[in-house]
Enzyme design. Structure first.
Site, PDB file in Angstrom:
ATOM      1  N   PHE A 150       0.964  -0.654   0.496  1.00 20.76           N
ATOM      2  CA  PHE A 150      -0.401   0.285  -0.119  1.00 20.76           C
ATOM      3  C   PHE A 150       0.877   1.069  -0.201  1.00 20.76           C
ATOM      4  O   PHE A 150       1.706   0.779   0.639  1.00 20.76           O
ATOM      5  CB  PHE A 150      -0.609   0.054   1.246  1.00 20.76           C
ATOM      6  CG  PHE A 150      -1.896   1.402   1.519  1.00 20.76           C
ATOM      7  CD1 PHE A 150      -3.152   1.033   0.236  1.00 20.76           C
ATOM      8  CD2 PHE A 150      -1.502   2.614   1.357  1.00 20.76           C
ATOM      9  CE1 PHE A 150      -3.632   2.421   0.428  1.00 20.76           C
ATOM     10  CE2 PHE A 150      -2.390   2.892   1.854  1.00 20.76           C
ATOM     11  CZ  PHE A 150      -3.931   2.846   1.033  1.00 20.76           C
ATOM     12  N   ASP A 235       9.572   2.399   1.788  1.00 21.05           N
ATOM     13  CA  ASP A 235       7.706   2.957   2.518  1.00 21.05           C
ATOM     14  C   ASP A 235       8.283   3.082   3.431  1.00 21.05           C
ATOM     15  O   ASP A 235       7.059   1.843   3.869  1.00 21.05           O
ATOM     16  CB  ASP A 235       6.832   2.811   1.021  1.00 21.05           C
ATOM     17  CG  ASP A 235       5.579   3.692   2.008  1.00 21.05           C
ATOM     18  OD1 ASP A 235       5.763   3.609   2.774  1.00 21.05           O
ATOM     19  OD2 ASP A 235       4.633   3.163   1.126  1.00 21.05           O
ATOM     20  N   LYS A 272       3.243   9.799   8.875  1.00 21.39           N
ATOM     21  CA  LYS A 272       2.339   9.129  10.056  1.00 21.39           C
ATOM     22  C   LYS A 272       3.377   9.788  11.244  1.00 21.39           C
ATOM     23  O   LYS A 272       3.237  10.990  11.104  1.00 21.39           O
ATOM     24  CB  LYS A 272       2.081   7.884   9.831  1.00 21.39           C
ATOM     25  CG  LYS A 272       1.145   7.472   8.778  1.00 21.39           C
ATOM     26  CD  LYS A 272       0.826   6.106   8.673  1.00 21.39           C
ATOM     27  CE  LYS A 272      -0.089   5.754   7.924  1.00 21.39           C
ATOM     28  NZ  LYS A 272      -1.376   5.546   7.722  1.00 21.39           N
TER      29      LYS A 272
HETATM   30  C1  LIG Z   1       2.727   2.578   3.956  1.00 21.25           C
HETATM   31  C2  LIG Z   1       2.142   3.465   3.266  1.00 21.25           C
HETATM   32  N1  LIG Z   1       2.765   3.935   2.530  1.00 21.25           N
HETATM   33  C3  LIG Z   1       2.291   4.952   2.087  1.00 21.25           C
HETATM   34  C4  LIG Z   1       0.516   5.895   2.596  1.00 21.25           C
HETATM   35  C5  LIG Z   1      -0.289   6.611   2.165  1.00 21.25           C
HETATM   36  O1  LIG Z   1       0.273   7.881   3.805  1.00 21.25           O
HETATM   37  P1  LIG Z   1      -0.752   9.361   3.451  1.00 21.25           P
HETATM   38  O2  LIG Z   1      -2.742   8.292   3.691  1.00 21.25           O
HETATM   39  O3  LIG Z   1      -0.524  10.027   4.469  1.00 21.25           O
HETATM   40  O4  LIG Z   1      -1.084   9.505   2.129  1.00 21.25           O
HETATM   41  C6  LIG Z   1       0.161   4.846   3.935  1.00 21.25           C
HETATM   42  C7  LIG Z   1      -0.823   4.861   4.567  1.00 21.25           C
HETATM   43  O5  LIG Z   1      -1.539   4.145   5.263  1.00 21.25           O
HETATM   44  C8  LIG Z   1       0.674   3.767   4.142  1.00 21.25           C
HETATM   45  O6  LIG Z   1       0.342   2.607   5.079  1.00 21.25           O
END
Ligand SMILES: Cc1ncc(COP(=O)(O)O)c(C=O)c1O
Length: 431
Positions: A150, A235, A272
């Protein structure tokens, strides 16, 4: 006359009226989220309270965001102090908090530079652009990601994400992304094409079900990227910022592994927990590529604002001062051991426990026969409703998985309470 006197008062919201708040949403808010039937009012530490005054132990942490818990005085202090000086100034100018935050992150990761945005997906988007810039003159643009990953909800974010459900209805997909199975080095090697420029993975897949990368996978990907002149991106939006017990999950995964300490990706996205609830995201890029995005090539109005950076610096200071990396490891290990015990005791309800530090997941046994609730809803949501009734917040993902992503300062007594609440639900279902 003061400003306060000439601004008309806002229309009265009926406090303590759950239905009234929900009606505001029904009429005025785009219904893109599946929400639980809870209206929250305030929080303190690891607890939140709904409008009716019911208390919940928040083991969801706002999906890994509330790193210091709720209403932490240090965050309030940083917000108040910085907002008295400078909230926003635009990136036409320099200011100290952005420089200091970049310095702190570089110190924690390794030689390189940082770019600041507002969210996780924006941090990933910046890395995607960096990769395209890097490969542009050779005509390489493709980024390989993994099945069940994700990476966020923008068009490039959903193209990068390895889950069909987030892509459906938004075709055509942004070109240049392809997914291969996670933790499968052979599949990644086989997928590399002459157009490939980068690989992006999560150190621990979050939305995909709390699955950590193996040490061999991480080291193998590094070697693969070096051989094929690819950029390796991690990520760390969900699994980073000390959640694993180390600043980055790869540092924890590679502990004690020969040459593990030398591992560094080429780019890391963060968000986050970075702001503890204040919206701020960032990417770090390794030194050789740190100046690829030159003046005028990338930007965002609010990115790295004095206010956001001051809060993120304060969050880092508290984490360091209070030893919260060690706390995440210790309490995480305790919580995981407790959940594993529950899985052993109630195999008809909990099939598996996964994760590291304070990023833990339980996989429910499919088709729990006496799970109450609307049968058209997935098991994870119905189970979460039971936890809510018991006074516990957790985050469902996929059909059968629940995540615990609590504040990094979760206390032992709170972890014990959490385990008791989970058991109270599980024990009833196992009858
Ligand atoms: C691994 C990962 N990358 C990217 C995102 C996207 O982050 P945002 O919702 O702050 O755009 C999330 C959100 O849950 C995530 O868990």
């Amino acid at each position: 006359m003061t400003m306060k006197e000439i601004i008309p008062p806002p229309p009265a919201v009926v406090r303590n009226d759950v239905a009234a708040v929900q009606a505001l949403f029904a009429q005025n808010v785009v219904p893109s989220y599946g929400r639980f039937d809870i209206v929250l009012s305030h929080g303190a530490g690891s607890y939140v309270y709904d409008l009716g005054g019911k208390r919940y132990l928040d083991l969801g942490g706002g999906i890994a965001v509330s790193s210091l818990g709720h209403a932490h005085p240090a965050i309030t202090e940083a917000l108040v102090e910085q907002s008295r000086k400078l909230v926003h100034i635009s990136n036409f100018y320099y200011h100290e908090p952005q420089g200091r935050l970049a310095q702190a992150l570089v110190k924690l990761i390794g030689p390189g530079k940082c770019f600041f945005g507002n969210s996780g997906v924006e941090a990933n988007e910046g890395l995607f652009k960096l990769a395209r810039k890097f490969g542009h003159d050779e005509g390489r643009f493709e980024i390989l990601t993994t099945v069940n990953s994700f990476h966020g909800r923008t068009l490039a974010g959903i193209a990068a994400t390895g889950q069909e459900k987030v892509k459906k209805g938004f075709e055509p997909a942004v070109p240049g992304f392809r997914q291969v199975p996670y933790n499968d080095l052979g599949a990644m090697r086989a997928a590399i094409s002459p157009a490939t420029i980068a690989i992006m993975i999560e150190g621990i897949q979050g939305e995909g079900g709390v699955t950590p990368a193996t040490p061999e996978y991480l080291l193998g990907l590094r070697q693969l990227c070096d051989e094929s002149k690819l950029l390796l991106f991690m990520d760390a939006v969900q699994c980073g910022h000390f959640r694993s017990g180390r600043f980055q999950s790869f540092q924890r995964i590679l502990e004690g592994v020969p040459d593990g300490g030398k591992f560094l990706p080429d780019g890391i996205s963060m968000a986050k927990s970075l702001g503890g609830g204040f919206p701020i995201g960032a990417f770090w890029v390794r030194a050789p590529y740190a100046d690829l995005l030159g003046a005028g090539t990338h930007g965002t109005t609010y990115g790295g604002s004095p206010l956001g950076c001051a809060v993120a610096l304060k969050v880092l200071a508290v984490i360091e001062r209070e030893g919260l990396a060690d706390n995440a490891r210790r309490i995480g290990d305790y919580l995981k051991a407790g959940l594993l015990e529950l899985a052993q005791k109630y195999p008809g309800v909990i099939r598996q426990v996964r994760g590291l530090g304070l990023m833990l997941g339980i996989e429910l046994t499919p088709d729990i026969h006496n799970l109450p609730g609307d049968a058209s809803k997935i098991q994870a949501v119905r189970f979460t409703n039971l936890l809510h009734a018991a006074g516990l917040l957790a985050i469902p993902t996929g059909a059968h998985i629940l995540r615990f992503l609590p504040p990094l300062n979760l206390r032992q007594s709170e972890a014990e309470e959490g385990l008791k609440l989970v058991e109270s639900v599980v024990a009833k279902l196992s009858k």
